[in-house]
Design a protein around this motif. Structure first.
Motif, PDB file in Angstrom:
ATOM      1  N   GLU A  46     -81.894   2.796  88.840  1.00 60.43           N
ATOM      2  CA  GLU A  46     -80.662   2.014  88.646  1.00 60.43           C
ATOM      3  C   GLU A  46     -79.426   2.905  88.724  1.00 60.43           C
ATOM      4  O   GLU A  46     -78.404   2.522  89.299  1.00 60.43           O
ATOM      5  CB  GLU A  46     -80.713   1.286  87.299  1.00 60.43           C
ATOM      6  CG  GLU A  46     -81.619   0.065  87.361  1.00 60.43           C
ATOM      7  CD  GLU A  46     -81.940  -0.514  85.989  1.00 60.43           C
ATOM      8  OE1 GLU A  46     -81.247  -0.172  85.008  1.00 60.43           O
ATOM      9  OE2 GLU A  46     -82.906  -1.310  85.916  1.00 60.43           O
ATOM     10  N   GLN A  47     -79.535   4.105  88.155  1.00 63.56           N
ATOM     11  CA  GLN A  47     -78.404   5.036  88.215  1.00 63.56           C
ATOM     12  C   GLN A  47     -78.076   5.398  89.672  1.00 63.56           C
ATOM     13  O   GLN A  47     -76.914   5.403  90.064  1.00 63.56           O
ATOM     14  CB  GLN A  47     -78.744   6.296  87.419  1.00 63.56           C
ATOM     15  CG  GLN A  47     -77.654   7.338  87.433  1.00 63.56           C
ATOM     16  CD  GLN A  47     -77.987   8.524  86.523  1.00 63.56           C
ATOM     17  OE1 GLN A  47     -78.329   8.354  85.357  1.00 63.56           O
ATOM     18  NE2 GLN A  47     -77.889   9.731  87.060  1.00 63.56           N
ATOM     19  N   GLY A  84     -84.865   3.534  85.217  1.00 64.23           N
ATOM     20  CA  GLY A  84     -83.507   3.860  84.774  1.00 64.23           C
ATOM     21  C   GLY A  84     -82.795   4.747  85.778  1.00 64.23           C
ATOM     22  O   GLY A  84     -81.629   4.524  86.118  1.00 64.23           O
ATOM     23  N   LEU A  85     -83.507   5.746  86.271  1.00 66.55           N
ATOM     24  CA  LEU A  85     -82.922   6.653  87.264  1.00 66.55           C
ATOM     25  C   LEU A  85     -82.673   5.901  88.572  1.00 66.55           C
ATOM     26  O   LEU A  85     -81.658   6.109  89.240  1.00 66.55           O
ATOM     27  CB  LEU A  85     -83.845   7.850  87.484  1.00 66.55           C
ATOM     28  CG  LEU A  85     -83.402   8.898  88.507  1.00 66.55           C
ATOM     29  CD1 LEU A  85     -82.010   9.415  88.214  1.00 66.55           C
ATOM     30  CD2 LEU A  85     -84.387  10.070  88.536  1.00 66.55           C
ATOM     31  N   GLU A 136     -76.429   2.517  91.386  1.00 66.25           N
ATOM     32  CA  GLU A 136     -75.016   2.411  90.999  1.00 66.25           C
ATOM     33  C   GLU A 136     -74.161   3.440  91.739  1.00 66.25           C
ATOM     34  O   GLU A 136     -73.069   3.129  92.210  1.00 66.25           O
ATOM     35  CB  GLU A 136     -74.867   2.607  89.484  1.00 66.25           C
ATOM     36  CG  GLU A 136     -75.195   1.355  88.707  1.00 66.25           C
ATOM     37  CD  GLU A 136     -75.348   1.630  87.212  1.00 66.25           C
ATOM     38  OE1 GLU A 136     -74.685   2.555  86.702  1.00 66.25           O
ATOM     39  OE2 GLU A 136     -76.149   0.917  86.572  1.00 66.25           O
ATOM     40  N   ARG A 171     -79.172   6.825  79.046  1.00 65.60           N
ATOM     41  CA  ARG A 171     -77.999   5.950  79.199  1.00 65.60           C
ATOM     42  C   ARG A 171     -77.773   5.115  77.949  1.00 65.60           C
ATOM     43  O   ARG A 171     -76.627   4.850  77.564  1.00 65.60           O
ATOM     44  CB  ARG A 171     -78.180   5.045  80.420  1.00 65.60           C
ATOM     45  CG  ARG A 171     -78.342   5.835  81.704  1.00 65.60           C
ATOM     46  CD  ARG A 171     -78.569   4.907  82.842  1.00 65.60           C
ATOM     47  NE  ARG A 171     -77.395   4.838  83.693  1.00 65.60           N
ATOM     48  CZ  ARG A 171     -77.231   3.932  84.647  1.00 65.60           C
ATOM     49  NH1 ARG A 171     -78.131   3.008  84.842  1.00 65.60           N
ATOM     50  NH2 ARG A 171     -76.155   3.951  85.394  1.00 65.60           N
ATOM     51  N   ILE A 229     -84.173   8.152  82.147  1.00 71.06           N
ATOM     52  CA  ILE A 229     -82.732   7.919  82.252  1.00 71.06           C
ATOM     53  C   ILE A 229     -82.297   6.683  81.470  1.00 71.06           C
ATOM     54  O   ILE A 229     -81.206   6.643  80.915  1.00 71.06           O
ATOM     55  CB  ILE A 229     -82.318   7.814  83.737  1.00 71.06           C
ATOM     56  CG1 ILE A 229     -82.614   9.134  84.462  1.00 71.06           C
ATOM     57  CG2 ILE A 229     -80.842   7.455  83.888  1.00 71.06           C
ATOM     58  CD1 ILE A 229     -81.917  10.349  83.899  1.00 71.06           C
ATOM     59  N   SER A 230     -83.174   5.672  81.403  1.00 68.96           N
ATOM     60  CA  SER A 230     -82.782   4.472  80.652  1.00 68.96           C
ATOM     61  C   SER A 230     -82.480   4.859  79.198  1.00 68.96           C
ATOM     62  O   SER A 230     -81.538   4.345  78.605  1.00 68.96           O
ATOM     63  CB  SER A 230     -83.882   3.419  80.728  1.00 68.96           C
ATOM     64  OG  SER A 230     -85.095   3.949  80.283  1.00 68.96           O
ATOM     65  N   ALA A 265     -81.448  13.270  88.953  1.00 66.06           N
ATOM     66  CA  ALA A 265     -80.514  12.816  87.927  1.00 66.06           C
ATOM     67  C   ALA A 265     -79.235  13.632  87.959  1.00 66.06           C
ATOM     68  O   ALA A 265     -78.145  13.090  87.785  1.00 66.06           O
ATOM     69  CB  ALA A 265     -81.171  12.900  86.555  1.00 66.06           C
TER      70      ALA A 265
END
Lengths: 685, 251
Positions: free
Chosen positions: A492-493, A489-490, A496, B192, B188-189, A402
């Motif tokens: 997707e980060q 989520g990570l 990106e 964010r 992280i979701s 991250a």
């Protein structure tokens, strides 16, 4: 044949059986429909037809256990034949004069050839069925094949532990023997004119028991009366498999193997909000709820699971078995509240969830198209969101990913350090256009043990005149394993960040060192708008040699080598030929390991396992693999160096360690294919 | 209960540390959260989960990138985030302690957490100085905190594996070495999501530190000497060590 009372009894029985069967399948279908939306399936009729053909030829079971599969084939064709035989028998019982099966004697106008053929097939298939079912019963109950059992540390539904599966198998086994035996006897009893050459088994029985009108009736009732009980039973047992497997196979995953289902269904349903991943059974996609009904609990997946091999508490088949028992207790039984229990309590233990290497072997080998691995990833996804305490090593890796974009707690700027040490400039693809954008990956960029190989790749690309560049600090981890750990989520980060970097670059195609990066860039980035041509470096190297841009000057006939197919290059993406072709061009003596290509055995690093702080006890998959290689090499040819060839930076680390821990230093050496190519084309380090 | 966590943004040592003049070249280095502050955030959230209250995280924004750290803290369970617009990457622990305590003064804190030290200056002063400025007691080197009513029970670690249990009346300042549980992972979701919705309160820096550090020179350490591995049985090794010590005139 039947008298009126018998007919009434039979019809009433049949109606009751039909009612229970209807209820059974309705319950199953209702429960499947409660699953989440699955990724869209295209051309469903087409895939169902394809599945039907695969089932008819029993193609999918032959991926493992060839002999048992052949016996299963006997069982399958026997039961198909019996579906027709039973129908004819019922008609014969109900319609006077419809004794088609009676050697044609009483039906002088019927085509004798057809009747004889029918009788011959029915007779022979009866024998096949009896043999097949006996083999299976002997295997389970007398030989007690270990492959049908689970390790003590695997979470099991209490009913499974109490022998539910065995009882189920015995019930159906005994049914088949009684049903087929009775049917054979009914044929034997009616041969009042003696032996019929088209019914060899019935004729043999007739020679012992003779003919008997009463016998025909009794045998008919035993044979078909049973069916009326067993058909409704099937829908409530693991033998739902008969009906659900072909359907499940027809509705199996259509997306590429290397593309995980999204954490939240893409399909928007009014008024419904989905949390990522799966906590309870109906958080799974409906196609994966159905998996539980298609599974006949053959344990082929358990056989190929590297975590199970090591003795860790994971069994992909136990997951499906537990799912089925859970659903049964909740839908057929009186425990609907169990549907609300976390999957980590009912279906798979948390330790097992975190043992999976996401190698895809279980999904690949499954004859009925089940995806236990996808369930595991969904469960991980929710565990992460729900704040489940994860392994400290994994947590450190994720935190570093991250903040630093790599899992090794190295600063971003250090990513291209190796390139700056090269004797020629390595282009920065985000600053000047290149033909090949080389996505180097974390291990190849940062790990001191692997960097010499990375430099070798660069030298060969350079010598081959390849116009290439790297993205230096703009590259982030591709996110393949992050996604498989469940940190959507990570992932997707990271996507990106990389997409932003790709946006700055001008290139024609991407080359990767790491098969894991290769997989996600090729199969998952397109969903995020990243549509590029992606190649693994083995393909690029092969092309350079084939086009004559690199010349093999030095044949490596002094090496005896074997090759390990990395999961994410081989099984996931079919990259079997380029590495083998390369080795052939290099002139080495090549030995194939028994487990190769699709059936390759995972090194144990994938799916986040390489990050784990806690090391599980037991023989590690990589250690077992080194032993497999040494066995494959066998004795003799000691004049040649024995090499274990890898094409994945993680493999370099996993197998170099395994050679040491198994005490095989000096007998076998792990090398990246690049080292051999460099030696053959004489590029000096 | 008002729980306050004072945090520190420091240069990352994941990179090679570049030097410019007499200090770190702050322009070519990433800043990260001090790792002891990760522990103190966790300990604060654990206390909140046990006895209720709100956790306010406050830090000096040295390079204008503190938001990401504060979002992470919110994702881990903090309720409020405050940044002091210090805007000076060279602000030392004395200056930061002054600014932090001025900001904390208005928060009527019952307990203030700080990481026991940070890897940039390693002086372990911020917690103690905040306590001095706020006129509260301070206990550092703490590895667990439990609050009950108006009393905190803390375990403090000393060298040599010795520990002590203290009971202290609130309000107080705690220098956290380790939380009683490993810091949780914030998906992280969630981070964010918070980054999009959370508001971070901005406070201007007030007050001048009475003392501080003056840098004379900053340079990467020069590698010197080497390690020699002594091989053999334990007796042989011991003999060699004795010999070595004698030859250096140490025994």
């Amino acid at each position: 044949m039947l008298n009126t009372v018998e007919k009434i009894i039979f019809i009433l029985l049949a109606i009751t059986a039909a009612g229970f069967t209807f209820h059974g399948f309705k319950t199953i279908i209702d429960s499947i429909r409660k699953g989440r939306p699955a990724p869209e399936l295209k051309d469903v009729p087409g895939s169902l037809v394809k599945a039907a053909i695969a089932v008819l030829f029993q193609q999918t079971i032959f991926k493992a256990r060839k002999v048992l599969s052949a016996i299963h084939m006997g069982l399958f064709f026997g039961l198909i034949t019996y579906a027709i035989v039973n129908l004819v028998d019922v008609l014969e019982g109900l319609i006077p004069g419809f004794d088609l099966v009676y050697g044609g004697v009483h039906l002088p106008n019927a085509p004798t050839g057809l009747i004889n053929a029918f009788n011959l097939i029915a007779d022979v298939m009866s024998g096949a069925l009896l043999i097949a079912i006996t083999v299976f019963l002997v295997r389970r109950f007398i030989v007690k094949d270990k492959a049908l059992t689970f390790r003590d540390n695997v979470l099991l539904n209490p009913k499974v532990k109490a022998g539910g599966q065995a009882r189920d198998s015995l019930t159906v086994g005994v049914f088949v023997i009684m049903h087929v035996g009775a049917r054979l006897m009914s044929q034997a009893f009616r041969l009042d004119a003696g032996a019929d050459p088209f019914m060899p088994i019935a004729s043999f029985l007739n020679s012992i028991f003779g003919a008997s009108e009463t016998g025909v009736h009794v045998a008919w009732w035993i044979s078909l009366g049973w069916v009326m009980f067993i058909i409704p039973y099937l829908s409530r047992s693991k033998h739902t498999h008969f009906f659900m497997s072909p359907v499940n196979l027809g509705l199996a995953k259509q997306n590429p193997r290397g593309q995980l289902d999204p954490a939240i269904p893409l399909k928007v349903i009014e008024g419904q909000k989905f949390d990522p991943g799966a906590k309870v059974v109906y958080d799974l996609a409906w196609t994966r709820v159905m998996d539980a009904y298609a599974c006949v609990q053959c344990n082929r997946c358990q056989d190929v699971c590297p975590a199970n091999f090591q003795g860790r508490p994971l069994s992909p088949s136990a997951l499906e078995v537990n799912k089925r028992y859970l659903l049964k207790e909740a839908t057929f039984g009186s425990h609907p509240e169990k549907l609300l229990l976390p999957l980590t309590e009912t279906v798979i233990s948390p330790e097992a969830v975190w043992s999976c290497t996401t190698c895809y072997a279980c999904v690949r080998v499954c004859p009925v198209g089940n995806e236990p691995m996808a369930d595991i990833v969904d469960i991980r996804r929710r565990m992460l969101i729900d704040g489940y305490e994860i392994d400290s090593g994994v947590q450190n890796a994720l935190q570093s990913l991250a903040t630093n974009g790599n899992w090794m707690s190295k600063g971003k700027r250090l990513r291209g350090k190796w390139a700056k040490e090269m004797e020629f400039p390595v282009k920065n693809a985000t600053e000047e256009p290149v033909e090949h954008l080389w996505f180097v990956g974390d291990t190849a960029s940062f790990d001191e043990r692997v960097i010499p190989n990375t430099k070798m790749v660069a030298r060969l690309f350079n010598q081959g005149g390849l116009d290439f560049g790297i993205m230096y600090q703009n590259e982030s981890n591709s996110g393949n394993d992050v996604r498989r750990v469940g940190e959507e989520g990570l992932f997707e980060q990271l996507v990106e960040q990389n997409m932003e970097a790709f946006g700055k670059a001008q290139f024609k195609q991407i080359v990767t060192t790491d098969p894991h990066s290769f997989n996600t860039l090729k199969n998952e980035y397109p969903q995020f708008g990243g549509k590029f041509e992606v190649k693994h470096y083995t393909v690029t190297l092969l092309k350079l040699i084939e086009e004559g841009k690199l010349t093999v000057k030095n044949k490596l006939s002094n090496y005896k080598v074997t090759f390990h197919d990395p999961c994410y290059l081989g099984r996931y993406n079919g990259g079997f030929t380029a590495p083998r072709k390369l080795l052939e061009l290099l002139g080495v003596e090549f030995v194939e390991m028994p487990r190769n290509c699709e059936n390759s055995f995972c090194c144990g690093a994938g799916g986040g396992q390489i990050w784990m702080g806690k090391v599980a006890p037991g023989e590690r998959p990589a250690e077992n693999r080194i032993k497999e290689a040494l066995t494959a090499f066998g004795e003799g040819a000691k004049d040649k160096a024995q090499l274990f060839i890898v094409t994945c930076p993680k493999d370099m680390i996993m197998y170099s360690d395994a050679v040491k821990t198994t005490g095989n230093e000096g007998k076998i050496e792990v090398r990246d294919i690049i080292q051999l190519v460099a030696e053959a084309v004489m590029v000096v380090a | 209960m008002n729980i306050v966590v004072a945090i520190k943004h420091i240069p990352s040592i994941a990179d090679d540390l570049p030097v410019k003049g007499v200090n770190v070249d702050f322009d070519s280095v990433d800043f990260v959260l001090n790792e002891f502050d990760e522990q103190s955030i966790e300990q604060a959230v654990l206390v909140k989960e046990a006895v209720g209250g709100t956790v306010t995280v406050v830090g000096v924004d040295l390079i204008g990138e503190l938001d990401a750290v504060l979002h992470l803290a919110l994702a881990k369970g903090a309720d409020k985030a405050v940044k002091i617009t210090g805007d000076d990457p060279a602000a030392d622990s004395h200056q930061q302690a002054k600014w932090l305590s001025e900001a904390i003064k208005g928060m009527s804190a019952d307990i203030v957490f700080a990481g026991v030290q940070a890897s940039n200056d390693l002086d372990g002063q911020i917690g103690a100085m905040i306590a001095a400025y706020l006129d509260m007691p301070y206990i550092g080197g703490v590895s667990s905190v439990e609050v009950s009513g108006n009393t905190a029970t803390v375990n403090k670690e000393f060298a040599g594996g010795v520990g002590a249990k203290y009971e202290a009346a609130l309000p107080m300042v705690v220098g956290v070495q380790a939380a009683s549980k490993p810091p949780r992972y914030a998906p992280i979701s969630k981070v964010r999501q918070i980054a999009q919705s959370a508001t971070i309160e901005k406070v201007a820096p007030t007050g001048e530190a009475s003392a501080g550090i003056t840098f004379k020179k900053m340079a990467p350490p020069v590698a010197a000497g080497h390690a020699e591995m002594i091989e053999g049985s334990s007796k042989e090794v011991a003999a060699k060590i004795v010999e070595l010590l004698k030859s250096k005139g140490l025994a």
